[in-house]
Design an enzyme around this catalytic site. Structure first.
Site, short mmCIF file in Angstrom:
data_model
loop_
_atom_site.label_atom_id
_atom_site.label_comp_id
_atom_site.label_asym_id
_atom_site.label_seq_id
_atom_site.Cartn_x
_atom_site.Cartn_y
_atom_site.Cartn_z
CD1 TRP A 154 -0.20 -1.68 3.01
CD2 TRP A 154 0.48 0.40 3.42
NE1 TRP A 154 0.52 -1.71 4.19
CE2 TRP A 154 0.95 -0.45 4.47
CE3 TRP A 154 0.79 1.77 3.49
CZ2 TRP A 154 1.69 0.03 5.55
CZ3 TRP A 154 1.54 2.24 4.56
CH2 TRP A 154 1.97 1.37 5.57
CG ASN A 155 5.05 1.14 0.66
OD1 ASN A 155 4.62 0.09 0.20
ND2 ASN A 155 6.34 1.41 0.70
CD GLU A 172 9.65 -1.84 7.68
OE1 GLU A 172 10.24 -1.47 6.63
OE2 GLU A 172 8.85 -2.78 7.70
CE LYS A 223 -3.34 -9.09 -2.61
NZ LYS A 223 -3.62 -7.83 -1.86
CD GLU A 235 11.45 -3.81 -1.10
OE1 GLU A 235 11.81 -3.82 0.10
OE2 GLU A 235 10.59 -3.03 -1.54
N GLY A 253 6.50 -6.58 0.64
CA GLY A 253 5.65 -6.50 1.82
C GLY A 253 6.42 -6.80 3.08
CB SER A 254 5.18 -7.67 6.44
OG SER A 254 4.49 -8.89 6.27
#
Length: 513
Positions: free
Chosen positions: A149-150, A378, A173, A246, A224-225
């Site tokens: 989302w960033n 993070e 997606k 990533e 993502g995470s």
């Protein structure tokens, strides 16, 4: 109040109510693609892929160049969509989601043919007299692309562009928090003339993403995470398919005694607060040599007074909203943990009381150390954590004392020293006298070490990562095979003598290598 909430539905798909991070008002309803929708999308991509792979690079390049033109024509729409879904400030939306995309499209349209052109490689030793070696780059097939989302538009456009230029089809997606920013990528490429089924961007949540990962694609590219990245890696390993991850970061900034302190202070603010701090290679730990610590902190606090927050400022807004309430919870928890353990909060350290949405004030914290969550995890927020160190050696030690290794930056007027220090940081990439700019340079391969990821995207290596690098060995002259059947002792003895001649009695073998 959550940015999205599950709704009851009368069909087999999950329905989510969406809210604005700026006002917390409802913005619409998202219908998530289910497993059957994903299966059908992958099937369409599988059917479309051979025809797409057979197109010339000129045809693919022309479509990408059209997409570049359309991005520029529709930039206002892109910015409006991204800002509506994320609450990021407009300048961040323009620089990250429009300028960066345009730059990447231009770069890959120009260089993809050169990067993926079949090439000849020299064969070493005696075999060079008899064999030719050629390397070709074959598309993998169907690529699954999961983005967060960033950077909801740029991260789909950049990776999808590389994959389709390499001859693959893509099922992507975006995040359930920013679905329509991601969907713009498919819309723009279709307008540019990309054939049906080559790029499909599905609307959905984590279950939709899991269905893509486990749906029979030929590669997964995930951003993502760390926790989700591990699950993706395990799923790909069980299917024996390649994956690029990533993941998160906790990037260090080192300010040397000979740095341009004013420029470094500017770099600290932008590096920590750009995109509301929501980018994986954002600055999260700042180590300042004691000789310049007081001056650096003074400049930081002075510059921080001028920062503006809230959409009422329009294009003059500096720091936008937190994009997701889940991230707000993490930011608040990390700051309160630091406060409880003795950190000093000089400014910020709270939600902005003058704004109704998910706004966290730009924050400066000192007296921090590795006993605090904010220094080891993070945070992903507009926070400057500044730690005084005795020396550059101590700064390097602390920079490397992390489970993450995505990016970093070093500030010094001595560029040679900056290069040496940057190379000593155990991280995927590093900048000297700038905040993290490596992702914005298409030629630079981008990826992390340790918990920050696996593999690299972007540049020549990233583009080739969507291909199988296939060696083809061609016999030069034909005739009888040198080592064919039947085997016998005489030929074995001859091989022994040849090896002794090449590498013991003479240097010929080494010369020919």
């Amino acid at each position: 109040m959550s940015i999205y909430e599950p709704l009851e539905s009368n069909d087999s798909r999950r329905h989510l109510k969406l809210r604005s991070p700026v006002t917390l008002e409802e913005t619409g309803e998202l219908v998530c693609a289910n497993a059957e929708d994903v299966k059908q999308a992958i099937a369409r991509a599988r059917v479309a892929q051979p025809a797409w792979a057979s197109t010339s690079m000129k045809e693919r390049r022309t479509i990408v160049e059209r997409a570049l033109k359309i991005v520029l024509e529709r930039q206002d729409e892109i910015i409006e969509t991204v800002v509506k879904e994320t609450g990021k400030c407009r300048t961040d939306a323009m620089s990250m989601e429009v300028f960066s995309v345009a730059d990447q499209l231009c770069y890959y349209a120009k260089n993809a043919e050169k990067f993926l052109k079949p090439r000849k490689r020299k064969v070493h030793g005696l075999l060079k007299l008899m064999k030719q070696l050629r390397i070709m780059y074959k598309p993998l097939g169907v690529v699954g692309l999961i983005t967060p989302w960033n950077g909801p538009f740029v991260l789909v456009m950049n990776q999808a562009t590389q994959a389709v230029l390499a001859g693959n089809t893509v099922v992507a997606k975006g995040s359930e928090v920013t679905p329509y920013s991601a969907k713009l990528a498919e819309d723009i490429y279709r307008q540019a003339g990309l054939p049906e089924g080559v790029l499909q961007v599905l609307l959905g949540d984590g279950e939709t993403g899991a269905a893509i990962v486990n749906g029979g694609v030929d590669k997964v590219s995930f951003t993502g995470s760390v926790a989700t990245g591990r699950k993706v890696a395990e799923a790909c390993a069980s299917q024996l398919i390649p994956v690029t991850l990533e993941l998160g970061g906790n990037d260090a900034m080192i300010v040397c005694a000979d740095a341009d302190i004013d420029r470094a202070a500017d770099g600290a603010w932008v590096g920590s607060c750009m995109n509301t701090g929501h980018y994986c290679c954002g600055t999260e730990r700042i180590y300042v040599v004691k000789d310049v610590y007081d001056e650096f902190l003074r400049l930081i606090l002075d510059k921080g007074k001028a920062l503006r927050q809230g959409q009422k400022h329009g294009w003059d807004e500096d720091v936008g909203a937190v994009f997701w309430d889940r991230q707000m919870t993490i930011i608040e928890a990390h700051v309160e943990d630091a406060r409880a353990k003795g950190a000093t909060i000089h400014m910020g350290g709270r939600r902005n009381p003058e704004l109704p949405g998910l706004y966290y004030e730009p924050t400066v914290i000192t007296d921090v150390d590795n006993s605090m969550d904010i220094m080891i995890l993070e945070t992903f927020g507009p926070i400057l954590c500044i730690q005084k160190v005795d020396s550059e050696a101590e700064a390097l030690r602390l920079a490397n004392d992390s489970e993450f290794g995505l990016n970093g930056n070093v500030w010094t007027k001595d560029k040679d020293k900056g290069y040496r220090m940057a190379s000593a940081i155990d991280t995927g990439s590093c900048s000297v006298n700038d905040m993290a700019v490596s992702y914005g340079i298409p030629a630079a391969p981008f990826g992390g070490k340790k918990n920050s990821g696996l593999g690299q995207v972007n540049g020549k290596k990233g583009l080739r990562g969507y291909c199988h690098e296939m060696p083809i060995v061609i016999d030069r002259f034909g005739g009888k095979m040198q080592n064919g059947y039947p085997y016998d002792a005489k030929s074995a003895e001859g091989m022994k003598k040849l090896m002794e001649f090449l590498w013991v009695k003479t240097p010929i073998g080494r010369w020919m290598s």
